[in-house]
Write a protein that holds these residues in place. Structure first.
Motif, PDB file in Angstrom:
ATOM      1  N   LEU A  60       0.831  -1.209   0.000  1.00  0.00           N
ATOM      2  CA  LEU A  60       0.000   0.000   0.000  1.00  0.00           C
ATOM      3  C   LEU A  60       0.867   1.261   0.000  1.00  0.00           C
ATOM      4  O   LEU A  60       0.547   2.247  -0.679  1.00  0.00           O
ATOM      5  N   ILE A  61       1.958   1.238   0.757  1.00  0.00           N
ATOM      6  CA  ILE A  61       2.872   2.384   0.762  1.00  0.00           C
ATOM      7  C   ILE A  61       3.446   2.606  -0.635  1.00  0.00           C
ATOM      8  O   ILE A  61       3.531   3.738  -1.128  1.00  0.00           O
ATOM      9  N   ASN A  62       3.820   1.525  -1.293  1.00  0.00           N
ATOM     10  CA  ASN A  62       4.412   1.639  -2.629  1.00  0.00           C
ATOM     11  C   ASN A  62       3.406   2.071  -3.687  1.00  0.00           C
ATOM     12  O   ASN A  62       3.786   2.667  -4.698  1.00  0.00           O
ATOM     13  N   ILE A  63       2.120   1.751  -3.489  1.00  0.00           N
ATOM     14  CA  ILE A  63       1.094   2.273  -4.390  1.00  0.00           C
ATOM     15  C   ILE A  63       1.139   3.799  -4.367  1.00  0.00           C
ATOM     16  O   ILE A  63       1.040   4.460  -5.408  1.00  0.00           O
ATOM     17  N   GLY A  64       1.302   4.361  -3.163  1.00  0.00           N
ATOM     18  CA  GLY A  64       1.394   5.813  -3.042  1.00  0.00           C
ATOM     19  C   GLY A  64       2.674   6.363  -3.627  1.00  0.00           C
ATOM     20  O   GLY A  64       2.655   7.327  -4.406  1.00  0.00           O
ATOM     21  N   PHE A  85       3.598  10.814   4.196  1.00  0.00           N
ATOM     22  CA  PHE A  85       3.315  10.405   2.819  1.00  0.00           C
ATOM     23  C   PHE A  85       1.906  10.825   2.407  1.00  0.00           C
ATOM     24  O   PHE A  85       1.692  11.409   1.342  1.00  0.00           O
ATOM     25  N   ALA A  86       0.938  10.482   3.250  1.00  0.00           N
ATOM     26  CA  ALA A  86      -0.464  10.752   2.921  1.00  0.00           C
ATOM     27  C   ALA A  86      -0.732  12.252   2.784  1.00  0.00           C
ATOM     28  O   ALA A  86      -1.430  12.694   1.860  1.00  0.00           O
ATOM     29  N   ILE A  87      -0.170  13.042   3.697  1.00  0.00           N
ATOM     30  CA  ILE A  87      -0.363  14.497   3.629  1.00  0.00           C
ATOM     31  C   ILE A  87       0.263  15.050   2.354  1.00  0.00           C
ATOM     32  O   ILE A  87      -0.325  15.897   1.657  1.00  0.00           O
ATOM     33  N   GLY A  88       1.456  14.588   2.017  1.00  0.00           N
ATOM     34  CA  GLY A  88       2.123  15.042   0.796  1.00  0.00           C
ATOM     35  C   GLY A  88       1.316  14.722  -0.450  1.00  0.00           C
ATOM     36  O   GLY A  88       1.180  15.559  -1.354  1.00  0.00           O
ATOM     37  N   LEU A  89       0.739  13.518  -0.497  1.00  0.00           N
ATOM     38  CA  LEU A  89      -0.077  13.123  -1.645  1.00  0.00           C
ATOM     39  C   LEU A  89      -1.315  14.003  -1.774  1.00  0.00           C
ATOM     40  O   LEU A  89      -1.690  14.419  -2.878  1.00  0.00           O
ATOM     41  N   LEU A  90      -1.961  14.278  -0.646  1.00  0.00           N
ATOM     42  CA  LEU A  90      -3.138  15.154  -0.678  1.00  0.00           C
ATOM     43  C   LEU A  90      -2.786  16.537  -1.228  1.00  0.00           C
ATOM     44  O   LEU A  90      -3.523  17.106  -2.033  1.00  0.00           O
ATOM     45  N   LEU A  91      -1.628  17.053  -0.808  1.00  0.00           N
ATOM     46  CA  LEU A  91      -1.217  18.370  -1.279  1.00  0.00           C
ATOM     47  C   LEU A  91      -0.884  18.367  -2.770  1.00  0.00           C
ATOM     48  O   LEU A  91      -1.121  19.360  -3.459  1.00  0.00           O
ATOM     49  N   MET A 118       6.129  18.441  -2.051  1.00  0.00           N
ATOM     50  CA  MET A 118       7.279  17.565  -2.247  1.00  0.00           C
ATOM     51  C   MET A 118       8.106  17.440  -0.976  1.00  0.00           C
ATOM     52  O   MET A 118       8.580  16.346  -0.645  1.00  0.00           O
ATOM     53  N   ILE A 119       8.260  18.531  -0.245  1.00  0.00           N
ATOM     54  CA  ILE A 119       9.027  18.495   1.007  1.00  0.00           C
ATOM     55  C   ILE A 119       8.355  17.579   2.025  1.00  0.00           C
ATOM     56  O   ILE A 119       9.010  16.741   2.661  1.00  0.00           O
ATOM     57  N   ILE A 120       7.039  17.715   2.182  1.00  0.00           N
ATOM     58  CA  ILE A 120       6.303  16.874   3.129  1.00  0.00           C
ATOM     59  C   ILE A 120       6.348  15.410   2.694  1.00  0.00           C
ATOM     60  O   ILE A 120       6.585  14.500   3.510  1.00  0.00           O
ATOM     61  N   PHE A 121       6.138  15.165   1.405  1.00  0.00           N
ATOM     62  CA  PHE A 121       6.201  13.817   0.846  1.00  0.00           C
ATOM     63  C   PHE A 121       7.577  13.200   1.119  1.00  0.00           C
ATOM     64  O   PHE A 121       7.690  12.027   1.499  1.00  0.00           O
ATOM     65  N   THR A 122       8.623  13.978   0.964  1.00  0.00           N
ATOM     66  CA  THR A 122       9.984  13.483   1.135  1.00  0.00           C
ATOM     67  C   THR A 122      10.285  13.169   2.592  1.00  0.00           C
ATOM     68  O   THR A 122      10.999  12.203   2.896  1.00  0.00           O
TER      69      THR A 122
END
Length: 390
Positions: free
Chosen positions: A223-227, A288-294, A308-312
């Motif tokens: 599931l993490i890798n799907i994101g 990860f989830a917050i970065g994807l939403l943004l 990108m910063i949050i995702f990273t």
């Protein structure tokens, strides 16, 4: 102790080789989706299939690669794989139809699934247990040093010549590394396969299937890798649709991703050592989830950079920790096998681009909301502290 003396010279050689080969790979592979869109005129679903086939193949290939490196030794698997891998990149440079790209990316995934467990197991062989967490952190840093440099070189070369040239140059660099490793690995005595590793592959597979801790890890990691797979597949396509000259922004985001890792990897690693691997991973999942939403709400450079910063940050917390977890779970005689079995998590890298491609085609406005929800669902597989299998 000085950092240079913390690890065996061969470990440093492999870490240096990681930077070299990843620079080569990052010159070409992050732009594969854009290359297919602009040069081959592939559809979003065709791009999703092409990008996703590599992790699909590595899902199965990782188990066989890990088993073979335990069964027959690290050196043979590493050398054979890197030579074949170089041929794959020459194939990318000369292909002109989508299905050739599907084939070559399948081989790309197979090579990676053999090479990664083999080199990681080799470094573990030459590293004491109490230094392995630092080893995985340094390896992750090495990958991101390459991720800063590679995309910039790739864009520059593609603009000066043909977009296919970065693939060709990557193939040449892999051949150079293969020849170098041939001479280096023959200088050191490799660990002999132990008697306990001489298990038939079906018995090994059955044993792994009964390991509930390993299975829980893999399902959550899928599931993490799907994101995370959206970074290479749907994100560049969305940016191309929303931003003028999106390739430049995407190149910037790739380099920013790596730069943030280099800047924050050490402080986050120090902080995370105070907590369990499970807690650290859960924090990574949240970021990860917050970065994807943004990403879904972004429509300009500033918002994409913040996202990108949050995702990273999520990536920094999650990915090195996942390697540590596998080392904690795996018996000493089956490090390669377990590292290979963990490649089943790459099923998420296959499903992610396809799911993302379908959402991009039909529900682009909710694409990243759905993906973020799937990533958050991985928390259920890590709700209690994972302990090594007895």
């Amino acid at each position: 102790m000085k950092l240079s003396k913390m690890f065996h010279p061969l470990v440093w050689i492999i870490l240096g080789g990681t930077i070299f080969t990843r620079i080569a790979s990052f010159m070409a592979m992050p732009f594969l989706a854009i290359y297919l869109h602009n040069e081959i005129e592939a559809s979003p679903l065709q791009i999703g299939l092409t990008i996703g086939i590599a992790p699909l193949i590595s899902t199965v290939g990782g188990f066989f690669g890990g088993y073979l490196t335990d069964r027959f030794g690290r050196k043979s698997v590493i050398l054979l794989t890197i030579f074949i891998w170089s041929i794959v990149f020459f194939g990318f440079a000369t292909a002109h139809a989508v299905w050739f790209f599907v084939l070559f990316n399948a081989l790309n995934g197979l090579c990676r699934s053999f090479f990664e467990p083999s080199t990681q197991a080799l470094m573990i062989d030459f590293t004491p247990a109490d230094k392995r967490k630092r080893l995985f952190s340094l390896r992750y840093t090495a990958i991101n040093i390459a991720a800063v440099i590679g995309p910039i070189i790739g864009v520059y070369i593609a603009q000066l010549s043909s977009p296919s040239i970065p693939f060709m140059l990557t193939g040449i660099m892999y051949i150079v590394y293969a020849v170098f490793l041939f001479f280096v690995l023959n200088r050191y005595e490799m660990q002999k396969p132990k008697a306990t590793t001489q298990t038939k592959i079906l018995q090994t597979f059955t044993l792994l299937l009964t390991n509930r801790v390993l299975l829980s890890f893999i399902f959550g990691a899928i599931l993490i890798n799907i994101g995370y797979s959206q970074f290479d597949s749907t994100l560049p396509q969305v940016i191309e649709l929303k931003i003028e000259d999106g390739t430049k922004l995407y190149s910037l985001l790739i380099s920013l991703n790596a730069a943030v890792v280099l800047l924050l990897q050490l402080p986050i690693s120090i902080v995370s050592e105070r907590f369990s691997s499970t807690t650290t991973l859960l924090v990574g999942i949240l970021f990860f989830a917050i970065g994807l939403l943004l990403f879904g709400f972004s429509n300009n450079y500033t918002l994409y950079i913040i996202a990108m910063i949050i995702f990273t940050i999520g990536e920094i917390f999650a990915f090195p920790t996942m390697n540590v977890m596998i080392d904690e779970i795996a018996p000493d005689t089956q490090k390669g096998t377990y590292l290979g079995a963990a490649q089943f998590k790459n099923l998420g890298g296959f499903l992610g681009p396809i799911i993302g491609g379908w959402l991009l085609t039909h529900y682009i406005d909710t694409l990243f909301v759905v993906i973020a929800a799937l990533v958050l669902c991985s928390c259920f597989f890590y709700k209690s502290k994972l302990k090594p299998h007895a």
